[in-house]
Design a protein around this motif. Structure first.
Motif, PDB file in Angstrom:
ATOM      1  N   ILE A  67       4.128   5.699  -5.606  1.00 15.14           N
ATOM      2  CA  ILE A  67       4.333   5.412  -6.855  1.00 15.14           C
ATOM      3  C   ILE A  67       3.329   6.310  -7.795  1.00 15.14           C
ATOM      4  CG2 ILE A  67       4.265   3.693  -9.070  1.00 15.14           C
ATOM      5  CD1 ILE A  67       5.526   1.777  -7.304  1.00 15.14           C
ATOM      6  N   THR A  68       2.092   6.149  -7.180  1.00 14.26           N
ATOM      7  CA  THR A  68       1.208   6.875  -7.980  1.00 14.26           C
ATOM      8  C   THR A  68       0.982   8.348  -7.763  1.00 14.26           C
ATOM      9  OG1 THR A  68      -0.675   6.436  -5.919  1.00 14.26           O
ATOM     10  CG2 THR A  68      -0.608   4.907  -8.035  1.00 14.26           C
ATOM     11  N   GLY A  69       1.510   8.728  -6.454  1.00 16.38           N
ATOM     12  CA  GLY A  69       1.804  10.143  -6.118  1.00 16.38           C
ATOM     13  C   GLY A  69       2.740  10.800  -6.913  1.00 16.38           C
ATOM     14  N   SER A  70       3.815   9.979  -7.460  1.00 20.60           N
ATOM     15  CA  SER A  70       4.990  10.507  -8.243  1.00 20.60           C
ATOM     16  C   SER A  70       4.430  10.440  -9.482  1.00 20.60           C
ATOM     17  CB  SER A  70       6.172   9.454  -7.919  1.00 20.60           C
ATOM     18  OG  SER A  70       6.660   9.312  -6.750  1.00 20.60           O
ATOM     19  N   ILE A  71       3.733   9.527  -9.983  1.00 16.82           N
ATOM     20  CA  ILE A  71       3.198   9.536 -11.334  1.00 16.82           C
ATOM     21  C   ILE A  71       2.386  10.799 -11.672  1.00 16.82           C
ATOM     22  CG2 ILE A  71       1.603   8.407 -13.000  1.00 16.82           C
ATOM     23  CD1 ILE A  71       2.763   5.744 -12.109  1.00 16.82           C
ATOM     24  N   ASN A  72       1.502  11.161 -10.656  1.00 18.13           N
ATOM     25  CA  ASN A  72       0.320  12.534 -10.632  1.00 18.13           C
ATOM     26  C   ASN A  72       1.594  13.660 -10.733  1.00 18.13           C
ATOM     27  OD1 ASN A  72      -1.742  13.967 -10.456  1.00 18.13           O
ATOM     28  ND2 ASN A  72      -1.165  13.959  -8.116  1.00 18.13           N
ATOM     29  N   TYR A 123       0.869  -1.151   0.015  1.00 15.38           N
ATOM     30  CA  TYR A 123      -0.014  -0.061   0.145  1.00 15.38           C
ATOM     31  C   TYR A 123       1.082   1.419   0.117  1.00 15.38           C
ATOM     32  CZ  TYR A 123      -4.157  -3.062   1.072  1.00 15.38           C
ATOM     33  OH  TYR A 123      -5.167  -3.698   1.131  1.00 15.38           O
ATOM     34  N   VAL A 124       1.790   1.199   0.949  1.00 14.64           N
ATOM     35  CA  VAL A 124       2.763   2.509   0.876  1.00 14.64           C
ATOM     36  C   VAL A 124       3.453   2.776  -0.442  1.00 14.64           C
ATOM     37  CG1 VAL A 124       4.860   3.405   2.116  1.00 14.64           C
ATOM     38  CG2 VAL A 124       2.839   2.377   3.556  1.00 14.64           C
ATOM     39  N   ALA A 125       4.006   1.460  -1.007  1.00 10.62           N
ATOM     40  CA  ALA A 125       4.694   1.728  -2.277  1.00 10.62           C
ATOM     41  C   ALA A 125       3.739   2.061  -3.552  1.00 10.62           C
ATOM     42  CB  ALA A 125       5.139   0.275  -2.611  1.00 10.62           C
ATOM     43  N   GLY A 126       2.558   1.854  -3.300  1.00  9.91           N
ATOM     44  CA  GLY A 126       1.296   1.911  -4.466  1.00  9.91           C
ATOM     45  C   GLY A 126       1.056   3.637  -4.162  1.00  9.91           C
ATOM     46  N   MET A 127       1.102   4.086  -3.022  1.00 13.31           N
ATOM     47  CA  MET A 127       0.928   5.686  -2.879  1.00 13.31           C
ATOM     48  C   MET A 127       2.088   6.227  -3.303  1.00 13.31           C
ATOM     49  SD  MET A 127      -0.984   6.039   0.865  1.00 13.31           S
ATOM     50  CE  MET A 127       0.172   5.300   1.834  1.00 13.31           C
TER      51      MET A 127
END
Length: 119
Positions: A32-37, A26-30
């Motif tokens: 990664i998706t925050g960086s992509i955003n 979950y932390v890695a997903g947040m």
């Protein structure tokens, strides 16, 4: 006078916690998706296009970024609603226990209850 209520059952207290690998996922997903955003928004505002007069201009459409954020939040809301609906179908709701129940959620320190005694 309202009786205080406890949420949960003794079975819920003995239930396993979320595995560490799932929390890490979950932390890695947040991250990664925050960086992509962040990167996609930066790239979006660095784009150039040909304007009405035929000259190259910097992309300046704040509504486009706003729409992207709105769309992403709507997708997250949809996923959250689906997860909640599936959870409601699979897992029963927690039971409410009245104050008169003999088992509390936390053990009483020293076996005695502090505070005024009730009759």
């Amino acid at each position: 006078r309202l009786a205080s209520l406890y949420i949960g059952t003794p079975e819920m207290a003995s239930r396993k916690k979320t595995p560490a690998w799932l929390t890490a996922l979950y932390v890695a997903g947040m991250l990664i998706t925050g960086s992509i955003n962040t990167l996609s928004t930066k790239l979006q505002f660095q784009l150039h296009s040909i304007g009405k007069d035929g000259e190259e201009e910097t992309f300046r459409k704040p509504w486009f970024g706003t729409f992207n954020m709105l769309f992403a939040m709507a997708l997250v809301l949809l996923v959250e609603r689906l997860v909640m609906a599936c959870t409601a179908c699979c897992c029963p709701a927690p039971q409410m226990m009245a104050e008169s129940s003999k088992e509390g959620l936390l053990p009483k320190p020293g076996g005695e209850e502090k505070g005024p005694k009730r009759k």
